[in-house]
Design a protein around this motif. Structure first.
Motif, mmCIF file in Angstrom:
data_model
loop_
_atom_site.group_PDB
_atom_site.id
_atom_site.type_symbol
_atom_site.label_atom_id
_atom_site.label_comp_id
_atom_site.label_asym_id
_atom_site.label_seq_id
_atom_site.Cartn_x
_atom_site.Cartn_y
_atom_site.Cartn_z
ATOM 1 N N GLY A 42 38.795 -6.884 48.888
ATOM 2 C CA GLY A 42 37.466 -7.252 47.971
ATOM 3 C C GLY A 42 36.614 -8.210 47.966
ATOM 4 O O GLY A 42 35.280 -7.686 47.611
ATOM 5 N N TYR A 64 34.246 -6.004 50.659
ATOM 6 C CA TYR A 64 33.087 -4.390 49.765
ATOM 7 C C TYR A 64 32.700 -5.007 49.002
ATOM 8 O O TYR A 64 33.218 -3.709 47.662
ATOM 9 C CB TYR A 64 35.038 -3.619 49.675
ATOM 10 C CG TYR A 64 35.102 -2.533 51.048
ATOM 11 C CD1 TYR A 64 34.508 -1.082 51.331
ATOM 12 C CD2 TYR A 64 35.886 -3.598 52.520
ATOM 13 C CE1 TYR A 64 34.555 -1.296 52.222
ATOM 14 C CE2 TYR A 64 36.292 -2.811 53.822
ATOM 15 C CZ TYR A 64 35.644 -1.844 53.345
ATOM 16 O OH TYR A 64 35.900 -0.654 54.895
ATOM 17 N N THR A 94 35.542 -3.601 45.025
ATOM 18 C CA THR A 94 36.522 -2.767 45.473
ATOM 19 C C THR A 94 37.298 -2.393 46.151
ATOM 20 O O THR A 94 37.687 -3.032 47.346
ATOM 21 C CB THR A 94 35.629 -1.627 45.651
ATOM 22 O OG1 THR A 94 34.027 -1.781 46.954
ATOM 23 C CG2 THR A 94 33.882 -2.018 44.334
ATOM 24 N N ASP A 95 38.337 -1.462 46.366
ATOM 25 C CA ASP A 95 39.461 -1.157 47.662
ATOM 26 C C ASP A 95 38.828 -0.700 48.364
ATOM 27 O O ASP A 95 37.431 -0.190 48.429
ATOM 28 C CB ASP A 95 40.560 -0.468 46.869
ATOM 29 C CG ASP A 95 40.618 -0.886 45.600
ATOM 30 O OD1 ASP A 95 41.380 -2.530 45.842
ATOM 31 O OD2 ASP A 95 41.831 -0.337 45.146
ATOM 32 N N SER A 109 41.991 -4.090 46.949
ATOM 33 C CA SER A 109 40.800 -5.376 47.075
ATOM 34 C C SER A 109 40.817 -6.774 47.356
ATOM 35 O O SER A 109 41.179 -7.629 47.094
ATOM 36 C CB SER A 109 39.782 -5.196 45.975
ATOM 37 O OG SER A 109 40.080 -5.189 44.764
#
Lengths: 416, 416
Positions: free
Chosen positions: A252, A255, A258-259, A267
């Motif tokens: 996470g 990103y 997010t996963d 995440s």
């Protein structure tokens, strides 16, 4: 010496006070001298048990069970477990030369066939410290191979000790009684200073298939440098209240919360251990030692679980038994290892732990007394819960609170 | 930005001075925004090349080679490589908004069909920093999957770039030209902040089979905490003069100088990484940072090599290709990885390295321009050394000293 009672799992540690209470005869000492720790196993005879006199041919012990080998005496007592730091080997030497061991020395005992100056020892230190034991105690260390000892120790525990093996998941431990006919094959992962991985196919049939240098010594060594903790146990304790997300870079973090769902990484999965220490201007002092300890424990536990799984997969082994002093019944360690094995194997493989995890090598060295014709340890079942297939091993009747194991011996070379 | 020329291996780093010399038109920028580093690839047209005019239908490039797609122009120039630290993303943004990129923006260019406000980006940061690029530069990041990009990048390099792949052993690197018909399958091990392991079976056929959180971020993160180094490169430099035996516990340290020959462990094998820090009363300040850095590098390199080997074994892959910015052409890293793969596979598997190892994802994102119909990158062989099976990729004629790659483009959507 400490009693470890963490998260409901009573571990096999010997209590110092308990030691002082020992009044029985001590015999058959065995040592496992590793890179960081010396593990000791010895048998202490109960004071009040019968059938223990020199030359006594009684075929009954205190429980009234008939003994198949009636010409030999039966000794009843307990196996005790003790550890020392290798760097403080003099404490071990002093302990062995103490009144307790001197006056009641067991296989250093009354039997003429028995050489009190030879004791079984395994681990690298059996080589490294051979001269020291000879010089200070006049004792010759009879070296037993390290892998032989580990395997013998685990097999003894799995076959003979009720409530020895357990799984650990989500804060719960569940004892597992393994069917003696379905014991093999399994992968033994012994986590000492380093890690050995051994494929065990039978009583004496095994092969060291892998290992890693990232083990307990790494956790303690790096942990000591990073946190200034004074002991392994202190470091473990510290990790308990830490939060690894402070220092580990999570999926996470990369990103943006997010996963990375395409490859199944959530995440909260760790993308890079200690990866967050890279960004920002924080120095070591700016991190809480708890968080550092936690990240370190998680990194090492996870890594061992992964390499263990990959080796289990290689040989189609569904059961992975983790031992060695690194674990110490520590919930978070066991949890990470269990989750790691479960994750990588997609639920196919299972991590098992042992109550006497730290004493596998020492127990195995102890068992080897029966191999060299000096002494024979004979199976003697508890009437209430008979182990199914105890092939010529010690009997274990109970596992008491401080981790010692009740058992009886039969000595084949006892002079008649 | 630095040129890395270590141990005779010229690495693909972009030199700042070189950048200032760029006078050609910049086009087709692609980004790989990772947890620690932002990697950028862009094409810069040579000033003096022909066939590059908007709407030009010339079927010949400067080399006079006939182009099969004669209705489209051919652009000749170089692929350039650049990196920024993710924590200093503003430097990247400033660079992109600089005169250099603004005035000569390529796919932000003269072609009406071409949207200059969209650039290809991969890595977790393509999600995390999407808003930032939109806000500061008015640019939309067109997200390309991370694994897709890595694989496309490696395949491009292996197929198109002569002298890209090499082995490294005993201080020597040996370039390997891989037969295009024998390219698959291979295991790609991309070592960024974390590590991804991808089994590649074909041009677009692959699966992420494993990974580990113990990667470049761990080396840099732990190294920063332990040595106070200010950069990854400084830490690598430091490790070069270190001695890991000061802190690592060797088999000989446990066995008193002797080998544990029964299981093939020599006395100099590492039994426990950082295990020697356990004994004695030394604190972090008592160790030389060089030695700490060396132990850390060895631990992590070795661990990655082992997990990579175990995964290669799982799928019967003999070729393991290591990429990602962790390696950086560093001799000791490559040597440890090579020795690790060689040791564990008993010589069966081979570690391969790439000159553009750090730019796999960025290159792959760059390649994806050809997939969305916006632009087509057409193979254009060097007459002297024709690659055998360049399936619709850029042509690479040479790899110059600062790591940029000479190539030509053909743009199918160029307005006619």
């Amino acid at each position: 010496m400490q009693i470890m009672e963490k998260d409901g799992v009573v571990k096999a540690q010997f209590e110092e006070n308990e030691l002082k209470k020992l009044t029985g005869e001590v015999s058959h000492v065995a040592l496992d001298i590793g890179g960081s720790l010396i593990k000791m196993v010895f048998f202490c005879r109960d004071n009040n048990c019968s059938g223990h006199e020199h030359g006594n041919k009684s075929s009954k012990d205190t429980n009234g069970l008939t003994n198949g080998y009636s010409e030999y005496p039966v000794l009843k007592g307990k196996l005790h477990f003790l550890k020392f730091e290798t760097k403080r080997i003099n404490e071990c030497v002093e302990f062995m030369s103490s009144k307790q061991f001197q006056s009641n020395g067991g296989c250093f005992c009354k039997a003429p066939a028995c050489d009190k100056n030879i004791i079984k020892a395994t681990g690298g230190g059996a080589f490294r410290f051979a001269d020291l034991f000879k010089e200070k105690l006049g004792i010759t260390l009879d070296k037993v191979d390290e892998m032989d000892s580990l395997v013998a120790g685990v097999n003894f525990l799995l076959k003979g000790v009720t409530g020895e093996a357990f799984t650990y998941m989500d804060g719960k431990n569940e004892y597992v009684q393994i069917d003696q006919n379905d014991l093999y094959p399994y992968l033994l992962v012994n986590i000492g200073s380093g890690v050995s991985m051994i494929k065990v196919d039978g009583d004496d049939k095994f092969e060291r298939v892998s290992g890693t240098s990232v083990g307990g010594g790494t956790f303690w060594g790096l942990g000591k440098l990073l946190t200034k903790c004074k002991s392994f146990d202190e470091l473990l304790e510290l990790s308990h209240s830490g939060n690894n997300r402070v220092i580990d870079m999570l999926v996470g973090d990369i990103y943006g919360g997010t996963d990375y769902s395409k490859i199944g990484l959530t995440s909260t999965a760790i993308a890079s251990s200690f990866g967050k220490a890279v960004s920002g201007n924080k120095e070591l002092e700016d991190y809480r030692p708890e968080d550092v300890a936690r990240s370190l424990l998680r990194m090492i536990s996870n890594n061992i679980a992964q390499i263990a799984y990959l080796n289990a997969l290689r040989f189609g082994l569904k059961r992975i038994i983790f031992g060695g002093f690194f674990i110490r019944g520590h919930a978070y360690t066991m949890d990470t290892i269990s989750v790691g094995v479960d994750f990588w194997s997609k639920g196919e493989a299972k991590a098992l732990f042992l109550r006497h995890e730290g004493y596998l090598g020492a127990l195995g060295a102890f068992m080897s007394y029966k191999k060299d014709g000096l002494t024979d340890l004979i199976t003697h079942h508890s009437a209430s819960e008979p182990p199914k297939n105890l092939s010529n091993c010690s009997t274990v009747q109970d596992l008491n609170e401080n981790g010692s194991i009740e058992c009886t011996f039969q000595l084949s070379n006892w002079p008649v």
